[in-house]
Scaffold this active site. Structure first.
Site, PDB file in Angstrom:
ATOM      1  N   ASP A  95       0.853  -1.192   0.000  1.00 52.53           N
ATOM      2  CA  ASP A  95       0.000   0.000   0.000  1.00 52.53           C
ATOM      3  C   ASP A  95       0.884   1.235   0.000  1.00 52.53           C
ATOM      4  OD1 ASP A  95      -2.142   1.578  -0.149  1.00 52.53           O
ATOM      5  OD2 ASP A  95      -3.048   0.987   1.747  1.00 52.53           O
ATOM      6  N   ASN A 202      -8.023  -1.615   7.595  1.00 50.54           N
ATOM      7  CA  ASN A 202      -7.941  -0.600   8.660  1.00 50.54           C
ATOM      8  C   ASN A 202      -8.119   0.823   8.123  1.00 50.54           C
ATOM      9  OD1 ASN A 202      -5.544  -0.274   7.355  1.00 50.54           O
ATOM     10  ND2 ASN A 202      -4.236  -0.595   9.130  1.00 50.54           N
ATOM     11  N   LEU A 205     -12.714   6.733   7.250  1.00 49.94           N
ATOM     12  CA  LEU A 205     -12.947   8.178   7.306  1.00 49.94           C
ATOM     13  C   LEU A 205     -13.638   8.405   8.649  1.00 49.94           C
ATOM     14  CD1 LEU A 205     -14.346  10.503   4.588  1.00 49.94           C
ATOM     15  CD2 LEU A 205     -15.260  10.617   6.885  1.00 49.94           C
ATOM     16  N   HIS A 234      -7.900   7.935   6.424  1.00 46.35           N
ATOM     17  CA  HIS A 234      -6.759   7.010   6.377  1.00 46.35           C
ATOM     18  C   HIS A 234      -6.956   6.089   5.188  1.00 46.35           C
ATOM     19  CE1 HIS A 234      -4.678   3.192   8.122  1.00 46.35           C
ATOM     20  NE2 HIS A 234      -3.837   3.873   7.383  1.00 46.35           N
ATOM     21  N   ASN A 325       3.983   4.733   4.362  1.00 47.85           N
ATOM     22  CA  ASN A 325       4.614   3.623   3.619  1.00 47.85           C
ATOM     23  C   ASN A 325       5.345   4.213   2.422  1.00 47.85           C
ATOM     24  OD1 ASN A 325       3.431   1.696   5.249  1.00 47.85           O
ATOM     25  ND2 ASN A 325       1.967   0.984   3.742  1.00 47.85           N
ATOM     26  N   SER A 375      -7.683   2.888  17.090  1.00 53.25           N
ATOM     27  CA  SER A 375      -8.820   2.056  16.705  1.00 53.25           C
ATOM     28  C   SER A 375     -10.071   2.924  16.751  1.00 53.25           C
ATOM     29  CB  SER A 375      -8.974   0.900  17.676  1.00 53.25           C
ATOM     30  OG  SER A 375      -9.540   1.380  18.874  1.00 53.25           O
ATOM     31  N   MET A 376     -11.197   2.377  16.253  1.00 53.04           N
ATOM     32  CA  MET A 376     -12.405   3.206  16.194  1.00 53.04           C
ATOM     33  C   MET A 376     -13.028   3.452  17.570  1.00 53.04           C
ATOM     34  SD  MET A 376     -14.839   0.651  14.090  1.00 53.04           S
ATOM     35  CE  MET A 376     -14.657  -1.093  14.194  1.00 53.04           C
ATOM     36  N   HIS A 399       3.148   4.942  13.610  1.00 53.15           N
ATOM     37  CA  HIS A 399       2.083   5.215  12.637  1.00 53.15           C
ATOM     38  C   HIS A 399       0.713   4.785  13.127  1.00 53.15           C
ATOM     39  CE1 HIS A 399       1.782   1.012  11.628  1.00 53.15           C
ATOM     40  NE2 HIS A 399       1.044   1.219  10.569  1.00 53.15           N
ATOM     41  N   GLY A 402      -1.226  -0.655  16.008  1.00 50.71           N
ATOM     42  CA  GLY A 402      -0.749  -2.022  15.768  1.00 50.71           C
ATOM     43  C   GLY A 402      -1.757  -3.016  16.327  1.00 50.71           C
TER      44      GLY A 402
END
Lengths: 476, 147
Positions: A95, A202, A205, A234, A325, A375-376, A399, A402
């Site tokens: 990506d 992952n 918006l 993301h 990345n 996370s959300m 970043h 994880g």
């Protein structure tokens, strides 16, 4: 991972000396608890990276590092072309230029709260997310080449965005040195209907509220005020980047012996920077970066248009857009000498310190914004580049949180519908086409992002500016 | 999908765990069947293969210097067709001679409402990549998929 196998340099720096075919040591920046939690594969992969030709200083891992492909995710490595240094398709990943961008709304939480569900529906309807949902944009061959050469600047020229957005994007929204001709026809075909789409996994918006400010001065300069709402995207280079990675990983793996490179892991596929293949990959990879910059620009602009339906005339200025990345050509000081290096960041964010000329002028005194997705359920962070006592890991930082458990385990453990309900009770609206996808991305499937950013700050990689809590989550 | 525990059937597939992503594994009496089953596991990464109707055929050819790269090429060819045709596949007729693969695969266009796709595979990787013949004669084909 057992900390005893390392030489402990300070509270957050763990050094594994070069041995065997390693040309440089492996260095992990993490607190002791995070290091203990880390998979042993991270060190194994880091040691493999340390064997590659022309590597400079050390192979680094960030506090959120985990087992990746060839390189660990959360890995940083720099190569010197003058010393036979390589560029690695594996070191950038599939990506290409996946990253995060955050827009400011200037709206307070209560104003958005009143329309939360309707706004979520409109965003979900307007921004294509997930496999099988296509965008409205179809590119001809000529438009594709213009996009690959122009990045977000191309997107703005086509009406997706405001000219002032570009100043707040890395490389001013256009990666130089992109070569559309180095991108295969297969890759182009894969992208033809994917511009302006979010993807899955992952990627997200989110509409978020600034719920904690740690550094008021920097937050003020960034335009972040407690209780105000921001929009964060993301995603990456979609099918085009994935296909560039696929094409070049194979070609580099097969050509390694011809270049005199012994690969400890085929996934570390690479070529000398000064080889025909190395140059061609750099041209294609930079085109992939432009695709990601254009894609995020379009997705964010679609979100902006949705906001304008609810709040006519609202601007949504961009705070910053940063990738995690990439391989970038940068100048860094190594043992007192300034050197032009090719810095690979795989699941690691560039984090230039205050005063760096590549930071947009209004932000320059404060350091480069570093946007970290959590996370959300737990939220995200805005950090800023720093340099308390010299540059660390070629000005790189973490970043994301994880994963703590695999996707398979998450699906066995959680139910998507239940997660959506629980988050709803906490004031977070989730819209996703797939409940299995929601279960795979459950907040509990991720590590504690707060611990990761705290470690980044303690390690001198970046400093905390503000915490963002999601209100609306759009996922593929 | 394959058997959970106990003796494995002669042919089957499963997903295995890998950090942030997922591995696909197929096995069968020969390489071609193992490759076909690995392809079914790839569909299972996205959705329940039983939900995918084998309506339209697509022909795929690949060639690689060795068995392992042939598996990566095969899965990546499927990913490319899934992306460009916006399809999912559930039936795989695979033939392999030396390191040349020819296949006809059947599937249908993605219907987000019915298939509820969980994730989109980005690429088949060379991580945990193996194509081997087990002691009992069965072939196993596996690798991790980036999602």
């Amino acid at each position: 991972m057992d900390p005893r196998q390392f030489e402990r340099i300070d509270a957050t720096t763990w050094r594994f000396p070069a041995q065997g075919r390693m040309r440089v040591p492996a260095v992990i920046h993490a607190t002791e608890p995070l290091l203990r939690e880390m998979d042993d594969k991270v060190l194994e992969q880091l040691c493999n990276v340390a064997t590659l030709p022309g590597i400079v200083e050390a192979a680094y891992a960030m506090p959120d590092a985990h087992w990746g492909y060839g390189f660990p995710i959360g890995g940083v490595a720099a190569f010197d072309p003058d010393e036979g240094g390589v560029v690695s398709a594996g070191g950038v990943g599939f990506d290409i230029s996946c990253g995060v961008r955050t827009h400011l709304t200037g709206l307070d939480r209560k104003t958005v709260e009143r329309i939360r569900d309707r706004l979520a529906d409109e965003l979900f309807r307007t921004v294509p997310a997930g496999l099988g949902r296509r965008g409205r944009i179809r590119l001809t061959d000529r438009q594709m080449d213009a996009m690959l050469a122009g990045g977000a600047a191309w997107a703005v020229s086509q009406g997706w965005g405001e000219p002032e957005d570009l100043e707040r994007i890395e490389e001013h929204g256009c990666m130089k040195g992109a070569e559309p001709d180095a991108v295969s026809r297969r890759a182009g075909e894969r992208q033809r209907e994917e511009m302006g789409t979010l993807g899955s996994g992952n990627h997200y918006l989110e509409v978020q509220v600034v719920d904690r400010v740690c550094d008021p001065e920097t937050a003020g300069a960034f335009g972040l005020r407690e209780g105000e709402v921001v929009v964060t995207v993301h995603c990456g280079s979609r099918g085009l980047g994935h296909q560039i990675g696929t094409d070049y990983l194979r070609e580099m793996a097969l050509a390694a012996a011809r270049h005199g490179i012994e690969l400890p892991d085929r996934e570390l596929a690479c070529a000398p920077i000064r080889s025909e293949l190395g140059r061609r990959y750099l041209g294609a990879m930079r085109a992939g970066i432009n695709c990601a910059l254009a894609n995020r620009q379009i997705v964010a602009h679609l979100a902006r248009e949705v906001f304008r339906r609810f709040f006519p005339g609202i601007r949504l200025p961009l705070l910053y857009d940063v990738s995690h990345n990439t391989c970038k050509e940068e100048v860094h000081e190594v043992q007192g000498r300034r050197r032009r290096l090719f810095v690979h960041r795989k699941g690691a964010t560039r984090a230039f310190p205050p005063g760096h000329p590549d930071i947009p002028e209004p932000l320059r005194p404060w350091g480069q914004p570093v946007l970290i997705g959590g996370s959300m359920g737990t939220g995200s962070w805005v950090l800023a580049g720093t340099k308390p006592d010299g540059e660390r890991a070629f000005a790189s930082a973490v970043h994301g949180a994880g994963r703590a458990i695999s996707r398979a385990e998450a699906v066995k453990t959680f139910r998507g519908e239940r997660i959506v309900q629980e988050l709803r009770e906490r004031g977070i609206t989730v819209r996703s086409v797939s409940m299995r996808g929601v279960a795979e991305e459950a907040p509990q499937a991720y590590k504690d992002v707060d611990a990761v950013v705290e470690a980044a700050e303690r390690a001198g990689l970046a400093r905390r500016v503000a915490h963002l809590r999601p209100m609306i989550v759009i996922k593929g | 999908m394959g058997a959970q525990g106990g003796r494995r059937p002669r042919e089957g597939c499963e997903l295995f765990e890998h950090g942030a992503d997922v591995g696909v594994r197929g096995w069968g009496p020969d390489r071609a069947r193992a490759f076909a089953r690995a392809a079914l596991a790839l569909t299972a990464v996205v959705t329940d293969p039983a939900r995918v109707r084998p309506l339209a055929p697509v022909v795929i050819h690949c060639e690689a210097p060795d068995d392992e790269l042939l598996l990566v090429d095969w899965l990546n060819a499927l990913i490319w067709h899934m992306a460009t045709l916006n399809m999912l596949f559930s039936r795989f007729d695979v033939r392999i001679e030396d390191h040349r693969l020819s296949a006809t695969v059947w599937g249908e266009r993605v219907d987000p409402e019915r298939h509820r796709p969980a994730v989109e595979p980005k690429a088949a990787t060379m991580t945990e990549l193996a194509v081997r013949r087990e002691a009992d004669g069965r072939w196993v084909a596996q690798c991790v998929v980036d999602v």
